[in-house]
Design an enzyme around this catalytic site. Structure first.
Site, PDB file in Angstrom:
ATOM      1  N   ARG A   1      14.617  57.730  47.705  1.00  0.00           N
ATOM      2  CA  ARG A   1      13.885  58.322  48.823  1.00  0.00           C
ATOM      3  C   ARG A   1      14.917  58.808  49.840  1.00  0.00           C
ATOM      4  O   ARG A   1      16.105  58.570  49.686  1.00  0.00           O
ATOM      5  CB  ARG A   1      12.834  57.370  49.413  1.00  0.00           C
ATOM      6  N   GLY A   2      14.412  59.479  50.888  1.00  0.00           N
ATOM      7  CA  GLY A   2      15.327  60.109  51.838  1.00  0.00           C
ATOM      8  C   GLY A   2      15.496  61.560  51.418  1.00  0.00           C
ATOM      9  O   GLY A   2      15.777  61.840  50.239  1.00  0.00           O
ATOM     10  N   ALA A   3      15.319  62.477  52.382  1.00  0.00           N
ATOM     11  CA  ALA A   3      15.199  63.896  52.023  1.00  0.00           C
ATOM     12  C   ALA A   3      16.345  64.437  51.153  1.00  0.00           C
ATOM     13  O   ALA A   3      16.096  64.948  50.053  1.00  0.00           O
ATOM     14  CB  ALA A   3      15.032  64.714  53.298  1.00  0.00           C
TER      15      ALA A   3
ATOM     16  N   ASP B   1      13.199  65.298  57.725  1.00  0.00           N
ATOM     17  CA  ASP B   1      12.661  65.702  56.418  1.00  0.00           C
ATOM     18  C   ASP B   1      12.384  67.197  56.353  1.00  0.00           C
ATOM     19  O   ASP B   1      12.417  67.791  55.276  1.00  0.00           O
ATOM     20  CB  ASP B   1      11.396  64.911  56.100  1.00  0.00           C
TER      21      ASP B   1
ATOM     22  N   ASN C   1      10.022  63.730  60.645  1.00  0.00           N
ATOM     23  CA  ASN C   1      10.840  62.610  60.166  1.00  0.00           C
ATOM     24  C   ASN C   1       9.893  61.420  59.996  1.00  0.00           C
ATOM     25  O   ASN C   1       8.681  61.517  60.241  1.00  0.00           O
ATOM     26  CB  ASN C   1      11.979  62.308  61.149  1.00  0.00           C
ATOM     27  N   LYS C   2      10.442  60.321  59.590  1.00  0.00           N
ATOM     28  CA  LYS C   2       9.646  59.121  59.304  1.00  0.00           C
ATOM     29  C   LYS C   2       8.678  58.793  60.440  1.00  0.00           C
ATOM     30  O   LYS C   2       9.016  58.921  61.611  1.00  0.00           O
ATOM     31  CB  LYS C   2      10.617  57.966  59.056  1.00  0.00           C
TER      32      LYS C   2
HETATM   33  O1  MRU Z   1       9.745  58.084  53.001  1.00  0.00           O
HETATM   34  P1  MRU Z   1      11.241  58.200  52.996  1.00  0.00           P
HETATM   35  O2  MRU Z   1      11.936  56.881  52.952  1.00  0.00           O
HETATM   36  O3  MRU Z   1      11.722  59.173  51.951  1.00  0.00           O
HETATM   37  O4  MRU Z   1      11.566  58.846  54.409  1.00  0.00           O
HETATM   38  C1  MRU Z   1      12.895  59.030  54.775  1.00  0.00           C
HETATM   39  C2  MRU Z   1      13.050  59.569  56.136  1.00  0.00           C
HETATM   40  O5  MRU Z   1      12.112  59.836  56.845  1.00  0.00           O
HETATM   41  C3  MRU Z   1      14.445  59.867  56.562  1.00  0.00           C
HETATM   42  O6  MRU Z   1      14.627  59.610  57.919  1.00  0.00           O
HETATM   43  C4  MRU Z   1      14.724  61.350  56.300  1.00  0.00           C
HETATM   44  O7  MRU Z   1      14.417  61.658  54.974  1.00  0.00           O
HETATM   45  C5  MRU Z   1      16.105  61.715  56.568  1.00  0.00           C
HETATM   46  S1  MRU Z   1      17.181  60.996  55.400  1.00  0.00           S
HETATM   47  C6  MRU Z   1      18.731  61.516  55.687  1.00  0.00           C
END
Ligand code: MRU
Length: 355
Positions: free
Chosen positions: A47-49, A240, A250-251
């Site tokens: 996970r994470g963009a 994201d 973002n989250k």
């Molecule tokens: O649901 P996730 O864990 O994929 O969400 C991740 C986030 O919101 C991060 O802050 C975002 O992707 C940036 S990661 C460098």
């Protein structure tokens, strides 16, 4: 500095560290087909963009490599199905679609020059590996630009996890903090736990702890209290998707942190690669917000913490551009008006990196 390795291309397949089990267990899986890579993205193994983008690129590569196609026309018929399967995994992080577009471009380019399936496969694998290796360079440049705006010492805050686990490089927001610390800044990080999926508590706390960067884990409802204390010098989070006007998804929980930051005169920064820009949409109103299972709200690791009642779980929120003091990218720092600064960075030569 500890740099987690969430994903790796190997001769055996795509190896992913299963982030659902962190910090308790370090379990890896090897995926040998694109359907399983798609499932891993959907189910949050990775996970994470930016890391999702790397996984998507490797998913395309393994799809081509393991294809049963006997001719170019058969492969060309299968290719859109591979793209579509990976595209339908998670809707908000635009890096996923950026990576698929890049792999599609490469596929079209190589298949216009050759019908040799082995050569096409090797090219796609090389492209996916390039997407991965560029993440490190990109994150390091973001880190250098962002570190300049971190305080010399004292508290900073982040949200969710925007570390190496989330980018497959050194991290975007955590990369900024890592670089600042390496430069000698004495930072202490407030880490909101980031309910409901707990990326802050499980992942950011784990990464910072391994890097020996001082941190204090807080629950999400402590954010206002600590920002009001006057001790927090800056907030830096990942993103994201960043719309043309700078509105940033973002989250979930990021928006309320940004509003509280403004109220308490704490600069709120975003750290993200240019691949996270979506200049095709004018504002954050157009960003699709993933709705996840309510079980993730009513239960923690299978243990029920609420009665069996309806629960909402938007996985992301959108922070309006007026709350964002600056956006750190690998090509420089964008400031308001974002419609102009983001466009300028998007078209600027990639060589204009941090000194
Ligand atoms: O649901 P996730 O864990 O994929 O969400 C991740 C986030 O919101 C991060 O802050 C975002 O992707 C940036 S990661 C460098």
């Amino acid at each position: 500095m500890y740099v987690a390795q969430p994903i790796l291309w190997t001769d055996r397949g795509v190896v992913m560290l299963d982030q659902r089990f962190l910090p308790g267990e370090e379990i890896s899986h090897t995926y040998t087909n694109y359907q399983d890579v798609a499932k891993a993205i959907r189910e949050m193994v990775i996970r994470g963009a930016p890391a999702i983008g790397v996984a998507a690129a490797m998913g395309v590569a393994i799809g081509v490599q393991k294809s049963g196609a006997k001719s170019l026309s058969e492969l060309k018929a299968e290719f859109p199905i591979i793209l579509d399967t990976l595209a339908k995994t998670r809707p908000t992080a635009v890096d996923l679609f950026w990576a698929l577009d890049r792999m599609k471009l490469r596929f079209n380019e190589i298949t216009s020059r050759t019908s040799d399936l082995a050569q096409i496969s090797a090219t796609m694998v090389e492209e996916a590996k390039a997407v991965h290796s560029e993440k490190r360079t990109t994150d390091e440049a973001i880190g250098r630009f962002g570190a300049e705006l971190m305080p010399r010492e004292g508290y900073v805050m982040t949200q969710c996890n925007a570390g190496a686990l989330a980018t497959a490089g050194i991290g975007s927001a955590l990369g900024v903090i890592q670089v600042a610390v390496e430069q000698g800044k004495k930072l202490h990080v407030y880490v909101p736990e980031t309910r409901p999926y707990l990326q802050g508590a499980r992942l950011t706390a784990w990464e910072l702890h391994r890097s020996n960067i001082p941190l204090t884990l807080i629950t999400d409802n402590m954010v206002g209290h600590f920002l009001k204390s006057g001790k927090v010098g800056a907030i830096v989070t990942g993103a994201d998707r960043i719309a043309a006007n700078g509105d940033t998804a973002n989250k979930i929980g990021t928006y309320q942190i940004a509003v509280l930051a403004k109220e308490n005169n704490v600069p709120f920064y975003i750290a993200a690669p240019v691949s996270t820009f979506d200049l095709s949409i004018p504002s954050g109103d157009h960003i699709p917000i993933e709705e996840r299972s309510s079980d993730e709200v009513t239960q923690i690791k299978g243990i029920r913490i609420a009665p069996d009642v309806p629960a909402a779980h938007p996985a992301f929120d959108v922070t309006p551009n007026r709350y964002i003091a600056a956006i750190f990218t690998e090509r420089g720092v964008a400031r308001a008006p974002y419609a102009e600064s983001l466009h300028a960075l998007a078209v600027s030569a990639a060589s204009a990196t941090a000194k």
